[in-house]
Design an enzyme around this catalytic site. Structure first.
Site, PDB file in Angstrom:
ATOM      1  CB  SER A 165      -2.988   0.894  -8.750  1.00  0.00           C
ATOM      2  OG  SER A 165      -2.302   2.124  -8.666  1.00  0.00           O
ATOM      3  CG  HIS A 222      -4.199  -3.602  -7.724  1.00  0.00           C
ATOM      4  ND1 HIS A 222      -4.986  -3.217  -8.795  1.00  0.00           N
ATOM      5  CD2 HIS A 222      -4.194  -2.550  -6.865  1.00  0.00           C
ATOM      6  CE1 HIS A 222      -5.416  -1.983  -8.600  1.00  0.00           C
ATOM      7  NE2 HIS A 222      -4.960  -1.573  -7.435  1.00  0.00           N
ATOM      8  CD  GLU A 251      -6.429  -5.392 -11.612  1.00  0.00           C
ATOM      9  OE1 GLU A 251      -6.810  -5.339 -12.785  1.00  0.00           O
ATOM     10  OE2 GLU A 251      -5.754  -4.486 -11.077  1.00  0.00           O
ATOM     11  CG  ASN A 306      -6.381   1.434 -11.478  1.00  0.00           C
ATOM     12  OD1 ASN A 306      -7.432   1.978 -11.170  1.00  0.00           O
ATOM     13  ND2 ASN A 306      -5.550   0.938 -10.580  1.00  0.00           N
TER      14      ASN A 306
END
Length: 291
Positions: A119, A140, A152, A190
């Site tokens: 992440s 991800h 992602e 994130n």
């Protein structure tokens, strides 16, 4: 290249979710972990989650049975390496990920694509330690994997176009949506989400509000489905802290300094839902704020 078999390294929350959706989409899955207990728990969790989907008419009982039959668990990392694509979904610690890819190396097929569900960690750096940086990328998934619609896709500096297109095709086959991100610390989701959570920790640390008022303010004032502190507990405070440290170290900007209160909770072992205590105490029938 058509992907038919997928190795998933790590049978935790993310790994079992990835195995779940891949099997439902028709891929043969080898789920690997270092502990038999973790594999047994993952298979039980997958069966339970698929049963819930059957009860809600999302999938049929036959689809569930067929998907479960596509998942094979193994303690041998070599089994996971003998697949078309490997997804590493272990803990968010770079040294552990390097150890996994080092252990996989002798067992990979010539065409195997390597990916990481990291992440936040540099894809370029992870890829550079392998024998195939051009066939390595970030893959991800969001948690919980069977429900969340985004994946992602992160290309390292050496990732080639066929590798990207192969992973994009998988995302589309899963019925999910891909967001392509450049290889910068924490990528897109994130990079935005975890600093918001960290700021909520500072808001609590400085006494601007308590746990309930902060979470209610963001749920009712910003229409967030979960408050930031509740979400931190769901993600895991250790994971939030690890990502903040990656941002702070990788971008060298003081705005990414982890909140001391977040660090203190992690040092206490109060990691959120998985340890029964975090910003909320989960040991009773209903969660109770700890501040």
């Amino acid at each position: 290249m058509e992907i038919k078999s997928i190795g998933v390294i790590g049978a935790g929350q993310m790994g079992n979710g990835i195995a779940h959706v891949m099997a439902l989409a028709g891929y043969d899955v080898v789920l690997n972990d270092v502990a038999q207990d973790a594999l047994d728990a993952a298979l039980a969790r997958i069966e339970k989650n698929m049963a819930r989907q059957v009860s809600r008419d999302i999938i049929s009982a036959d689809e569930k049975a067929t998907a479960l039959g596509r998942i094979r668990s193994s303690l041998a990392i070599a089994d996971a390496g003998q697949t078309d694509l490997v997804i590493e979904a272990a803990t968010e610690r770079e040294e552990v990920k390097h150890q996994i890819f080092d252990a996989l190396a002798p067992h990979l097929l010539d065409h195997t694509i390597l990916t990481s569900n990291t992440s936040s960690i540099s894809i370029t750096r992870l890829a550079s330690r392998t024998d195939r940086p051009e066939r390595f990328m970030g893959f991800h998934f969001m948690n919980p994997v069977p429900i969340m619609q985004l994946v992602e896709l992160i290309r390292g500096i050496a990732t080639d176009e066929p590798t990207y297109k192969s992973c994009l095709a998988i995302v589309q086959n899963l019925g999910k949506t891909a967001a392509s991100a450049e290889d910068f610390p924490a990528f897109i989701v994130n990079r935005i989400l975890i600093p918001m959570i960290n700021e909520a920790c500072y808001t609590l640390y400085e006494g601007v509000g308590n746990v309930s008022s902060i979470d209610n303010a963001m749920k009712l004032g910003a229409n967030h489905p979960m408050g930031p502190l509740e979400l931190a507990d769901f993600i895991g405070l250790d994971t939030c802290l690890a990502i903040m440290n990656v941002l702070h170290d990788g971008l060298a900007d003081t705005k990414y300094r982890p909140c001391p209160l977040l660090t203190k909770y992690v040092e206490a072992g109060w990691l959120g839902r998985k340890s029964k205590r975090g910003f909320y105490d989960y040991r009773g029938e209903t969660p109770v704020p700890t501040r």
